[in-house]
Structure formats: structure tokens, C-alpha cells
Write a protein that holds these residues in place. Structure first.
Motif, PDB file in Angstrom:
ATOM      1  N   SER A  17       0.826  -1.202   0.000  1.00 52.91           N
ATOM      2  CA  SER A  17       0.000   0.000   0.000  1.00 52.91           C
ATOM      3  C   SER A  17       0.859   1.249   0.000  1.00 52.91           C
ATOM      4  O   SER A  17       1.986   1.253   0.510  1.00 52.91           O
ATOM      5  CB  SER A  17      -0.912   0.035   1.232  1.00 52.91           C
ATOM      6  N   THR A  19       0.030   5.775   0.155  1.00 54.20           N
ATOM      7  CA  THR A  19      -0.906   6.884   0.158  1.00 54.20           C
ATOM      8  C   THR A  19      -0.223   8.106  -0.439  1.00 54.20           C
ATOM      9  O   THR A  19       0.832   8.531   0.041  1.00 54.20           O
ATOM     10  CB  THR A  19      -1.406   7.203   1.571  1.00 54.20           C
ATOM     11  N   TYR A  79      -6.029  13.153  -1.168  1.00 53.86           N
ATOM     12  CA  TYR A  79      -5.261  11.939  -0.938  1.00 53.86           C
ATOM     13  C   TYR A  79      -5.718  10.840  -1.883  1.00 53.86           C
ATOM     14  O   TYR A  79      -6.870  10.802  -2.325  1.00 53.86           O
ATOM     15  CB  TYR A  79      -5.424  11.448   0.499  1.00 53.86           C
ATOM     16  N   GLN A  81      -5.386   6.799  -1.426  1.00 56.91           N
ATOM     17  CA  GLN A  81      -4.950   5.608  -0.724  1.00 56.91           C
ATOM     18  C   GLN A  81      -4.989   4.435  -1.688  1.00 56.91           C
ATOM     19  O   GLN A  81      -6.037   4.135  -2.259  1.00 56.91           O
ATOM     20  CB  GLN A  81      -5.836   5.339   0.486  1.00 56.91           C
TER      21      GLN A  81
END
Length: 117
Positions: A17, A19, A79, A81
Motif C-alpha cells: 500500500s 498513500t 489523498y 490511498q
């Protein structure tokens, strides 16, 4: 004229992951639909996520269920994500803003995301 600066890109393994952040200056993002784009070498720049002034979100089919766009108007920041990343997500990611009146489009400089083992 809004100025946009992306950050948060880097190298991540498949399944990982990241962000991304997009900080706006000189203008409030409240006047804009905010978008994230990406572009891989030899390919066109495509929209991956949109967050409108009205609060609706849209995603490209390739990222639905994995990416989430959000915005914090108080921080003047958008943002992205990104979860369950795949090698095909590798690209330069750009923040974009579309003014609700003029429809003018503004871009950040981009941030590189590389998904690789």
C-alpha cells in the motif's frame, strides 16, 4: 491559479500500500473537482479517481475496490490511498484540479509509483 504538489510515491512490493498526497496552494480546492491521473511509459494519461465539489467519487474500473480518493478542504489536500497494489499500477501519478466555473485544468508535477518485487 491553483498550484498542486504531489508526494508519497515510491517503491512498493505487489500487494502493498501507498498513500499519495496533493497539497494545493494559491487557491482553495473547494472550487474544484479533484482528480488523480496516472501515466505509464508509452501510454496515455488516464483518470483513476475523481472527487467532485459535491462530494461524489468515481474510480476507473482498474482500481475500484483498491484505491480510495479523499479530500480535506481544511488542509487543502487531496489523498489517494492505494491498497493491493499490482505491477500494472506502476506509473507517474498526477494530481489534477478542474475549476467549477472556468473548467480550467491544473496539474501537479507528478510522483513516481513503482510496484515491483
Amino acid at each position: 491559479q491553483v498550484q498542486l504538489v504531489e508526494s508519497g510515491g515510491g517503491l512498493v512490493q505487489p500487494g502493498g500500500s501507498l498513500t499519495l498526497s496533493c497539497v494545493a496552494s494559491r487557491s482553495s480546492i473547494g472550487a474544484y473537482d479533484m482528480k488523480w491521473y496516472r501515466q505509464s511509459p508509452g501510454k496515455q494519461r488516464d483518470v483513476v479517481a475523481t472527487f467532485t465539489r459535491g462530494g461524489t467519487t468515481n474510480y476507473a474500473d482498474t482500481v475500484k475496490g483498491r484505491f480510495t480518493i479523499s479530500r480535506d478542504n481544511s488542509k487543502n489536500t487531496v489523498y489517494l490511498q492505494m491498497n493491493s497494489l499490482k505491477p500494472e499500477d506502476t506509473a507517474v501519478y498526477y494530481c489534477g484540479a478542474v475549476h467549477f466555473v472556468t473548467k480550467a485544468m491544473y496539474w501537479g508535477q507528478g510522483t513516481q509509483v513503482t510496484v515491483s518485487s
